[in-house]
Design a protein around this motif. Sequence first.
Motif, PDB file in Angstrom:
ATOM      1  N   HIS A   1      54.676  37.323 -12.340  1.00  0.00           N
ATOM      2  CA  HIS A   1      54.736  37.992 -11.044  1.00  0.00           C
ATOM      3  C   HIS A   1      53.303  38.162 -10.527  1.00  0.00           C
ATOM      4  O   HIS A   1      52.392  38.447 -11.315  1.00  0.00           O
ATOM      5  N   PRO A   2      53.073  38.001  -9.207  1.00  0.00           N
ATOM      6  CA  PRO A   2      51.716  38.138  -8.659  1.00  0.00           C
ATOM      7  C   PRO A   2      51.070  39.491  -8.931  1.00  0.00           C
ATOM      8  O   PRO A   2      49.839  39.586  -9.044  1.00  0.00           O
ATOM      9  N   ASP A   3      51.878  40.552  -9.028  1.00  0.00           N
ATOM     10  CA  ASP A   3      51.312  41.889  -9.266  1.00  0.00           C
ATOM     11  C   ASP A   3      50.608  41.977 -10.615  1.00  0.00           C
ATOM     12  O   ASP A   3      49.712  42.815 -10.807  1.00  0.00           O
ATOM     13  N   ILE A   4      51.020  41.156 -11.565  1.00  0.00           N
ATOM     14  CA  ILE A   4      50.388  41.205 -12.887  1.00  0.00           C
ATOM     15  C   ILE A   4      48.926  40.824 -12.785  1.00  0.00           C
ATOM     16  O   ILE A   4      48.039  41.538 -13.272  1.00  0.00           O
ATOM     17  N   GLU A   5      48.647  39.707 -12.133  1.00  0.00           N
ATOM     18  CA  GLU A   5      47.248  39.285 -11.985  1.00  0.00           C
ATOM     19  C   GLU A   5      46.486  40.222 -11.065  1.00  0.00           C
ATOM     20  O   GLU A   5      45.323  40.537 -11.316  1.00  0.00           O
TER      21      GLU A   5
ATOM     22  N   LEU B   1      58.299  47.136 -14.249  1.00  0.00           N
ATOM     23  CA  LEU B   1      57.330  46.914 -13.172  1.00  0.00           C
ATOM     24  C   LEU B   1      56.231  45.958 -13.616  1.00  0.00           C
ATOM     25  O   LEU B   1      55.487  46.262 -14.563  1.00  0.00           O
ATOM     26  N   PRO B   2      56.075  44.815 -12.952  1.00  0.00           N
ATOM     27  CA  PRO B   2      54.987  43.890 -13.291  1.00  0.00           C
ATOM     28  C   PRO B   2      53.615  44.544 -13.185  1.00  0.00           C
ATOM     29  O   PRO B   2      52.694  44.194 -13.928  1.00  0.00           O
ATOM     30  N   ALA B   3      53.468  45.506 -12.274  1.00  0.00           N
ATOM     31  CA  ALA B   3      52.185  46.184 -12.122  1.00  0.00           C
ATOM     32  C   ALA B   3      51.757  46.877 -13.407  1.00  0.00           C
ATOM     33  O   ALA B   3      50.560  46.953 -13.722  1.00  0.00           O
ATOM     34  N   ASN B   4      52.720  47.388 -14.165  1.00  0.00           N
ATOM     35  CA  ASN B   4      52.378  48.043 -15.427  1.00  0.00           C
ATOM     36  C   ASN B   4      51.844  47.048 -16.451  1.00  0.00           C
ATOM     37  O   ASN B   4      50.995  47.389 -17.281  1.00  0.00           O
ATOM     38  N   ILE B   5      52.339  45.831 -16.406  1.00  0.00           N
ATOM     39  CA  ILE B   5      51.818  44.792 -17.302  1.00  0.00           C
ATOM     40  C   ILE B   5      50.381  44.481 -16.940  1.00  0.00           C
ATOM     41  O   ILE B   5      49.506  44.386 -17.809  1.00  0.00           O
ATOM     42  N   GLY B   6      50.107  44.323 -15.639  1.00  0.00           N
ATOM     43  CA  GLY B   6      48.746  44.055 -15.208  1.00  0.00           C
ATOM     44  C   GLY B   6      47.790  45.183 -15.560  1.00  0.00           C
ATOM     45  O   GLY B   6      46.671  44.956 -16.032  1.00  0.00           O
ATOM     46  N   ALA B   7      48.236  46.435 -15.328  1.00  0.00           N
ATOM     47  CA  ALA B   7      47.399  47.592 -15.659  1.00  0.00           C
ATOM     48  C   ALA B   7      47.161  47.693 -17.164  1.00  0.00           C
ATOM     49  O   ALA B   7      46.081  48.092 -17.616  1.00  0.00           O
TER      50      ALA B   7
ATOM     51  N   GLN C   1      45.683  41.079 -27.586  1.00  0.00           N
ATOM     52  CA  GLN C   1      47.032  40.626 -27.909  1.00  0.00           C
ATOM     53  C   GLN C   1      48.079  41.494 -27.218  1.00  0.00           C
ATOM     54  O   GLN C   1      48.212  42.677 -27.519  1.00  0.00           O
ATOM     55  N   LEU C   2      48.833  40.882 -26.292  1.00  0.00           N
ATOM     56  CA  LEU C   2      49.941  41.574 -25.645  1.00  0.00           C
ATOM     57  C   LEU C   2      51.211  40.769 -25.853  1.00  0.00           C
ATOM     58  O   LEU C   2      51.255  39.567 -25.571  1.00  0.00           O
ATOM     59  N   VAL C   3      52.241  41.442 -26.358  1.00  0.00           N
ATOM     60  CA  VAL C   3      53.548  40.820 -26.554  1.00  0.00           C
ATOM     61  C   VAL C   3      54.547  41.555 -25.670  1.00  0.00           C
ATOM     62  O   VAL C   3      54.642  42.790 -25.713  1.00  0.00           O
ATOM     63  N   LEU C   4      55.294  40.803 -24.871  1.00  0.00           N
ATOM     64  CA  LEU C   4      56.317  41.378 -24.002  1.00  0.00           C
ATOM     65  C   LEU C   4      57.695  41.050 -24.559  1.00  0.00           C
ATOM     66  O   LEU C   4      57.999  39.882 -24.815  1.00  0.00           O
ATOM     67  N   VAL C   5      58.496  42.095 -24.734  1.00  0.00           N
ATOM     68  CA  VAL C   5      59.864  41.919 -25.222  1.00  0.00           C
ATOM     69  C   VAL C   5      60.806  41.946 -24.026  1.00  0.00           C
ATOM     70  O   VAL C   5      60.989  42.996 -23.390  1.00  0.00           O
ATOM     71  N   SER C   6      61.370  40.804 -23.682  1.00  0.00           N
ATOM     72  CA  SER C   6      62.333  40.681 -22.578  1.00  0.00           C
ATOM     73  C   SER C   6      61.910  41.462 -21.336  1.00  0.00           C
ATOM     74  O   SER C   6      62.621  42.389 -20.903  1.00  0.00           O
ATOM     75  N   PRO C   7      60.760  41.134 -20.743  1.00  0.00           N
ATOM     76  CA  PRO C   7      60.350  41.828 -19.513  1.00  0.00           C
ATOM     77  C   PRO C   7      61.330  41.540 -18.384  1.00  0.00           C
ATOM     78  O   PRO C   7      61.915  40.465 -18.305  1.00  0.00           O
ATOM     79  N   LYS C   8      61.517  42.517 -17.509  1.00  0.00           N
ATOM     80  CA  LYS C   8      62.469  42.360 -16.413  1.00  0.00           C
ATOM     81  C   LYS C   8      61.997  41.299 -15.418  1.00  0.00           C
ATOM     82  O   LYS C   8      62.817  40.543 -14.888  1.00  0.00           O
TER      83      LYS C   8
END
Length: 278
Positions: free
Chosen positions: A50-54, A21-27, A39-46
């Motif tokens: 995505h607009p929900d992140i911002e 869920l992109p929302a979880n990245i934004g949160a 520092q945030l590192v994303l490993v192969s995000p689905k």
Amino acid sequence: MKISSDLALNHVRIVMVNTTLPANIGAALRAMKTMGLSQLVLVSPKTFPHPDIEALSAGASDLIEKIRIVETLEDAISDCHLVFGTSARSRTIPWPLLDVRPASQEAIQATNQGQHVAIVFGREDRGLTNEELALANYHLTIPVNPEYGVLNVAQAIQVVCYELRMSALAYTEQITNPTVPMQLVQDQHMQWDEPLVTQQQMQQFYPHIEQMLVDIDFLDVNNPRLLPLRLRRLFGRIQLDRMEYNLLRGVFTRVQALAKGSWQSPQKTHTSGEQLDV
């Protein structure tokens, strides 16, 4: 090397694995910025971007530009010295386990020695795999209500970031006011004479020791059982420095040569009273 609370937190990265869920990245970004982590590192995000992140980052959109995307967890932690894998359930083989508060203290102690630290969070539906957890030095758990231990990944990141900030502030207070006691988590902290090795180096170490054990017929490659995992747990708990790492790999190479009959002892040039510098 003594560093401030803000600089200490800059040495800690949050790693999210296969986030759906992109929302979880934004949160998560919002939680991080609130507590001073960046520092945030994303490993192969689905899904990324995505607009929900911002939208869910709520003012932490500047951290989006700093996000690093990698393909594997090994890539995300390759330059780290200390890695915590978050886990809410027991696994096949017990691993050194710390609650979030002592884990945060351990992490800040490590950053004070100039080490890079990673806190790894798994998938929303099933967390981290056993193989991914085996890459960690410690497993980290949040002591939730056992009758309702429901935290989504963004909430868990908020809790961890809060504890990291409190530990960083407490450590800074200890430096500026030495009369304030601070308990060392495992009584193992010291000024190292050599830098600790990174996870990238350890991912070269483990295949070497396993191959050496195969060469001397100690490890059955067709039926390794839990031996490789126990070796990872052992050396992950120890945290090798550069000299120890090179020493052990030299021993492995020598044992392999002896097992294959290819070792020829060089003529000894030191007397029996001399000591070798290792």
